[in-house]
Design an enzyme around this catalytic site. Structure first.
Site, PDB file in Angstrom:
ATOM      1  N   PHE A 153      24.861  51.924  56.589  1.00  0.00           N
ATOM      2  CA  PHE A 153      24.697  52.876  57.696  1.00  0.00           C
ATOM      3  C   PHE A 153      25.390  54.213  57.424  1.00  0.00           C
ATOM      4  O   PHE A 153      25.423  55.086  58.279  1.00  0.00           O
ATOM      5  CB  PHE A 153      25.160  52.254  59.019  1.00  0.00           C
ATOM      6  N   ASP A 171      18.629  45.355  53.463  1.00  0.00           N
ATOM      7  CA  ASP A 171      19.265  46.330  52.570  1.00  0.00           C
ATOM      8  C   ASP A 171      18.915  47.751  53.025  1.00  0.00           C
ATOM      9  O   ASP A 171      18.656  48.634  52.215  1.00  0.00           O
ATOM     10  CB  ASP A 171      18.858  46.099  51.106  1.00  0.00           C
TER      11      ASP A 171
END
Length: 445
Positions: free
Chosen positions: A62, A309
């Protein structure tokens, strides 16, 4: 205490598919049954809709702190709940890297303050932080991440003595990115000599080859057997590697496990001509035969977990020539819809999909009271309309980076409601600004 009843849903949980109601009280699932009622409860009629546990995504990037032009914990977790992901495990290759307990706790605080989904983070192993790793409480986070092949953030661990010491000195799950760096460097030099930096993207799976993957993952598995480490091999991308894993014992008894990601199940090297660097990942998307082998291993339980992912980069970054275009792409918003297409095609059952995306991550990481629709568990729940066609366009993408490898793709299933700890966090395209999220807790003796 707030009460909600989800009525007449098709519930999928623990290999059962049945019609029923779920009563949520506060943060928890209070009751599962038929014709449920409760005073002052909000009723959601879910007739014809699928109700499943919230997805636990064991591998996301993130980008916070330090790489927030690509994404933040807030922006990407908003996209996640729109896609039915209620819990994420974020990786340590941020800036600064998550390689000290202090930096780990700083990330936990960002999660607490800004995330729209439940959160935990991986602690990054390096060539020189073994002592810090030994101090890490085994219930502090999801586990340890090792980059045995370099990727974004360059956290490569290449000292074999150090790798063995890490394997020998933690009880935590060690999740590993397995690609052999020497093989990749040699392949890259060969193609750079021929093309310079503008290497055609079709050579990506030849540069980051089957050999590079197998060499690294087989070595890691050998070392895990030697040290009795608890190894989880991330994003397996080749059919050959799937034979390194076993399916003759239940997941709870496995010391070596495997994950596959959506992009390796969806795309193949035939897609590079159309998609270019937008499907440049590490490990690379490989052949259709590899994709078939990954599906086979997922279905026969050699592969335990299905994840994303999720790894955003800006459009400008991805549009660079080969050597400058970073690997990775955003996926959390679209993964469930994509995989439900595979259910529709008969590739995988709903029950199996829920096992791989919800139940198994909870088992593998010993996550407390999540991953199932069970009385007494946190009400992390997702409602899906399987007959709601939509097309991925720039206008409905929630990622900060603003693009998706699925742009232009039409899906027949769409998430309509997402509950996070009993809070209706997402409903029919709208994200609630009222957050009720939690740091993951673990059942580790």
């Amino acid at each position: 205490m707030k009460k909600t009843i989800i009525k007449n849903a098709t519930i999928v949980n623990e290999f059962q598919l049945f019609e029923g109601d779920v009563l949520i009280e506060g943060e928890f699932i209070k009751k599962i049954g038929k014709n449920l009622s409760a005073e002052n409860a909000t009723i959601i009629d879910a007739e014809g809709k699928l109700l499943m546990p919230g997805i636990i995504d064991d591998q996301v990037h993130f980008r916070e702190p330090g790489l927030t032009h690509k994404g933040t914990i807030a922006t990407e977790s908003r996209a996640a709940i729109a896609g039915g992901v209620t819990t994420f495990v974020e990786q340590p290759n941020t800036n600064p890297q998550t390689v000290t307990i202090e930096k780990l706790e700083e990330k936990m605080e960002i999660g607490k303050q800004t995330s729209f989904a439940n959160y935990s983070f991986m602690f990054g192993g390096t060539n020189d932080n073994l002592e810090e790793l030994k101090r890490l409480d085994k219930n502090a986070c999801a586990g340890v991440k090792l980059f045995l092949g370099s990727s974004t953030g360059n956290m490569l661990v290449d000292n074999e003595e150090v790798i063995e010491k890490i394997f020998s000195n933690t009880e935590l799950v060690i999740s590993a990115h397995c690609e052999d760096e020497t093989t990749i460097k040699n392949n890259l030099e060969k193609y750079k000599a021929e093309f310079g930096d503008a290497i055609p993207i079709k050579y990506h799976p030849i540069i980051r080859s089957e050999e590079a993957c197998y060499l690294s993952s087989s070595r890691a598995i050998e070392l895990a057997k030697k040290t009795n480490a608890r190894l989880h091999v991330f994003h397996v991308s080749t059919a050959k590697e799937t034979n390194l894993f076993r399916n003759d014992i239940p997941l709870e008894e496995k010391r070596i496990t495997a994950e596959v990601c959506t992009h390796h199940l969806w795309f193949s090297d035939a897609d590079y001509d159309e998609k270019g660097t937008f499907i440049k990942w590490n490990p690379a998307v490989k052949t259709a035969a590899d994709r078939d082998g990954l599906w086979e291993a997922l279905l026969d339980d050699r592969i335990d977990v299905l994840a994303t992912d999720h790894a955003p980069h800006t459009l400008a970054e991805k549009q660079n020539i080969y050597t400058n275009a970073p690997s990775g792409g955003p996926l959390v918003q679209h993964t469930l819809s994509a995989l439900l297409e595979k259910v529709k095609e008969g590739k995988i059952s709903l029950e199996k999909l829920v096992q791989k995306m919800c139940h198994n991550p909870a088992i593998l990481f010993n996550i407390e009271k999540r991953g199932y629709i069970k009385e007494g568990y946190f009400a992390d729940l997702v409602l899906v309309d399987r007959n709601s066609s939509w097309t991925v366009t720039k206008n409905n993408i929630l990622y900060k980076c603003g693009w998706s490898p699925f742009e232009g793709t039409s899906f027949s299933a769409q998430v309509t409601h997402t509950f996070v700890n009993g809070n209706l966090a997402y409903q029919n395209g709208k994200i609630s600004e009222e957050r009720n999220v939690k740091r993951l807790t673990f059942n580790r003796d």
